[in-house]
Design a protein around this motif. Structure first.
Motif, PDB file in Angstrom:
ATOM      1  N   GLY A  65       0.788  -1.268  -0.028  1.00  0.00           N
ATOM      2  CA  GLY A  65       0.080   0.152   0.034  1.00  0.00           C
ATOM      3  C   GLY A  65       0.622   1.324  -0.009  1.00  0.00           C
ATOM      4  N   LYS A  66       2.031   1.025   0.103  1.00  0.00           N
ATOM      5  CA  LYS A  66       2.823   2.235   0.064  1.00  0.00           C
ATOM      6  C   LYS A  66       3.254   2.799  -1.399  1.00  0.00           C
ATOM      7  N   TYR A  67       3.345   4.147  -1.578  1.00  0.00           N
ATOM      8  CA  TYR A  67       3.640   4.822  -2.799  1.00  0.00           C
ATOM      9  C   TYR A  67       4.693   5.923  -2.795  1.00  0.00           C
ATOM     10  N   GLN A  68       5.614   5.904  -3.783  1.00  0.00           N
ATOM     11  CA  GLN A  68       6.408   6.935  -4.166  1.00  0.00           C
ATOM     12  C   GLN A  68       6.486   7.245  -5.472  1.00  0.00           C
ATOM     13  N   MET A  69       6.200   8.728  -5.719  1.00  0.00           N
ATOM     14  CA  MET A  69       6.164   9.228  -7.003  1.00  0.00           C
ATOM     15  C   MET A  69       7.519  10.060  -6.987  1.00  0.00           C
ATOM     16  N   ARG A  70       8.362   9.926  -7.738  1.00  0.00           N
ATOM     17  CA  ARG A  70       9.516  10.713  -8.202  1.00  0.00           C
ATOM     18  C   ARG A  70       9.596  11.706  -9.411  1.00  0.00           C
ATOM     19  N   ARG A  71      10.305  12.826  -9.448  1.00  0.00           N
ATOM     20  CA  ARG A  71      10.422  13.671 -10.137  1.00  0.00           C
ATOM     21  C   ARG A  71       9.397  14.238 -10.562  1.00  0.00           C
ATOM     22  N   ILE A  72       8.616  14.669  -9.792  1.00  0.00           N
ATOM     23  CA  ILE A  72       7.368  15.719  -9.954  1.00  0.00           C
ATOM     24  C   ILE A  72       7.559  17.122  -9.930  1.00  0.00           C
ATOM     25  N   PRO A  73       7.261  17.800 -11.153  1.00  0.00           N
ATOM     26  CA  PRO A  73       7.566  19.171 -10.983  1.00  0.00           C
ATOM     27  C   PRO A  73       7.186  19.831  -9.885  1.00  0.00           C
ATOM     28  N   LEU A  74       7.928  20.719  -9.450  1.00  0.00           N
ATOM     29  CA  LEU A  74       7.658  21.673  -8.398  1.00  0.00           C
ATOM     30  C   LEU A  74       6.211  22.259  -8.350  1.00  0.00           C
ATOM     31  N   GLY A  75       5.574  22.247  -7.167  1.00  0.00           N
ATOM     32  CA  GLY A  75       4.086  23.052  -7.182  1.00  0.00           C
ATOM     33  C   GLY A  75       3.157  22.587  -6.029  1.00  0.00           C
ATOM     34  N   ASP A  76       1.923  22.937  -6.226  1.00  0.00           N
ATOM     35  CA  ASP A  76       0.978  22.592  -5.199  1.00  0.00           C
ATOM     36  C   ASP A  76       0.067  21.539  -6.167  1.00  0.00           C
ATOM     37  N   TYR A  77       0.053  20.355  -5.317  1.00  0.00           N
ATOM     38  CA  TYR A  77      -0.907  19.252  -6.091  1.00  0.00           C
ATOM     39  C   TYR A  77      -2.028  18.925  -5.046  1.00  0.00           C
ATOM     40  N   THR A  78      -3.153  18.026  -5.852  1.00  0.00           N
ATOM     41  CA  THR A  78      -4.248  17.627  -5.222  1.00  0.00           C
ATOM     42  C   THR A  78      -4.115  16.059  -5.180  1.00  0.00           C
ATOM     43  N   VAL A  79      -4.093  15.292  -4.131  1.00  0.00           N
ATOM     44  CA  VAL A  79      -3.956  13.854  -4.205  1.00  0.00           C
ATOM     45  C   VAL A  79      -5.271  13.514  -3.562  1.00  0.00           C
ATOM     46  N   VAL A  80      -5.725  12.247  -4.357  1.00  0.00           N
ATOM     47  CA  VAL A  80      -6.955  11.608  -4.057  1.00  0.00           C
ATOM     48  C   VAL A  80      -6.735  10.109  -4.315  1.00  0.00           C
ATOM     49  N   ILE A  81      -7.119   9.555  -3.521  1.00  0.00           N
ATOM     50  CA  ILE A  81      -7.309   8.031  -3.545  1.00  0.00           C
ATOM     51  C   ILE A  81      -8.525   7.451  -3.814  1.00  0.00           C
ATOM     52  N   LYS A  82      -8.605   6.679  -4.974  1.00  0.00           N
ATOM     53  CA  LYS A  82      -9.608   5.950  -5.487  1.00  0.00           C
ATOM     54  C   LYS A  82      -9.624   4.455  -5.007  1.00  0.00           C
ATOM     55  N   HIS A  83     -10.488   4.181  -4.003  1.00  0.00           N
ATOM     56  CA  HIS A  83     -10.514   2.988  -3.449  1.00  0.00           C
ATOM     57  C   HIS A  83     -10.780   1.859  -4.268  1.00  0.00           C
ATOM     58  N   ALA A  84     -10.643   0.541  -3.769  1.00  0.00           N
ATOM     59  CA  ALA A  84     -11.141  -0.575  -4.824  1.00  0.00           C
ATOM     60  C   ALA A  84     -12.722  -0.709  -5.229  1.00  0.00           C
ATOM     61  N   ASP A  85     -13.525  -0.212  -4.338  1.00  0.00           N
ATOM     62  CA  ASP A  85     -15.047  -0.239  -4.201  1.00  0.00           C
ATOM     63  C   ASP A  85     -15.442   0.898  -5.003  1.00  0.00           C
ATOM     64  N   GLY A  86     -14.719   1.683  -5.606  1.00  0.00           N
ATOM     65  CA  GLY A  86     -14.948   2.609  -6.367  1.00  0.00           C
ATOM     66  C   GLY A  86     -15.221   4.326  -5.644  1.00  0.00           C
ATOM     67  N   SER A  87     -15.060   4.122  -4.423  1.00  0.00           N
ATOM     68  CA  SER A  87     -15.292   5.444  -3.636  1.00  0.00           C
ATOM     69  C   SER A  87     -14.082   6.256  -3.496  1.00  0.00           C
ATOM     70  N   PHE A  88     -14.072   7.375  -3.137  1.00  0.00           N
ATOM     71  CA  PHE A  88     -12.847   8.321  -3.214  1.00  0.00           C
ATOM     72  C   PHE A  88     -12.539   8.994  -1.869  1.00  0.00           C
ATOM     73  N   SER A  89     -11.328   9.081  -1.379  1.00  0.00           N
ATOM     74  CA  SER A  89     -11.008   9.814  -0.282  1.00  0.00           C
ATOM     75  C   SER A  89     -10.990  11.174  -0.502  1.00  0.00           C
ATOM     76  N   ALA A  90     -11.135  11.912   0.766  1.00  0.00           N
ATOM     77  CA  ALA A  90     -11.023  13.448   0.657  1.00  0.00           C
ATOM     78  C   ALA A  90      -9.899  13.753   0.137  1.00  0.00           C
ATOM     79  N   PRO A  91      -9.949  14.839  -0.669  1.00  0.00           N
ATOM     80  CA  PRO A  91      -8.789  15.354  -1.450  1.00  0.00           C
ATOM     81  C   PRO A  91      -7.896  16.031  -0.414  1.00  0.00           C
ATOM     82  N   LYS A  92      -6.439  15.863  -0.673  1.00  0.00           N
ATOM     83  CA  LYS A  92      -5.404  16.369   0.140  1.00  0.00           C
ATOM     84  C   LYS A  92      -4.660  17.217  -0.694  1.00  0.00           C
ATOM     85  N   THR A  93      -4.167  18.294  -0.097  1.00  0.00           N
ATOM     86  CA  THR A  93      -3.155  19.223  -0.977  1.00  0.00           C
ATOM     87  C   THR A  93      -1.735  19.131  -0.207  1.00  0.00           C
ATOM     88  N   VAL A  94      -0.826  19.041  -1.351  1.00  0.00           N
ATOM     89  CA  VAL A  94       0.645  18.654  -0.840  1.00  0.00           C
ATOM     90  C   VAL A  94       1.449  19.764  -1.705  1.00  0.00           C
TER      91      VAL A  94
END
Length: 105
Positions: A65-94
């Motif tokens: 369940g761990k993830y790492q994304m490399r070489r992402i351009p600088l900036g602010d991002y919205t991260v959402v997790i789509k669960h296996a049942d089709g639901s989505f987590s609350a958006p997070k800003t990073v």
């Protein structure tokens, strides 16, 4: 050649060198990136979107369940997790900064 001509040539060469260093530093700053890490559940899909730069990436999570994304351009991002049942987590800003790793909490 007299001393005046040598000194003028040296000053011009020094000015060119300083300009070249400044230009290369600016070019390196433009190509900088950072990393992003977080956790979810196996089978989830992490979706990262940069509304200001159009960046978009999706990653399906493996067994741990761990993830790492490399070489992402600088900036602010919205991260959402789509669960296996089709639901989505609350958006997070990073915020991804130069040479650092942002953790999604």
């Amino acid at each position: 050649m007299n001393r005046g001509a040598l000194r003028k040539g040296f000053n011009q060469l020094a000015a060119i060198a300083v300009f070249g260093l400044a230009f290369s530093a600016a070019a390196m700053a433009q190509s900088s990136s950072g990393n992003l890490i977080g956790e979810g559940k196996a089978g989830d899909t992490v979706i990262i979107s940069g509304p200001d730069n159009g960046f978009h990436r999706e990653m399906e999570l493996k067994e741990d369940g761990k993830y790492q994304m490399r070489r992402i351009p600088l900036g602010d991002y919205t991260v959402v997790i789509k669960h296996a049942d089709g639901s989505f987590s609350a958006p997070k800003t990073v915020s991804v900064r130069v040479g650092s790793t942002a953790r999604v909490q």
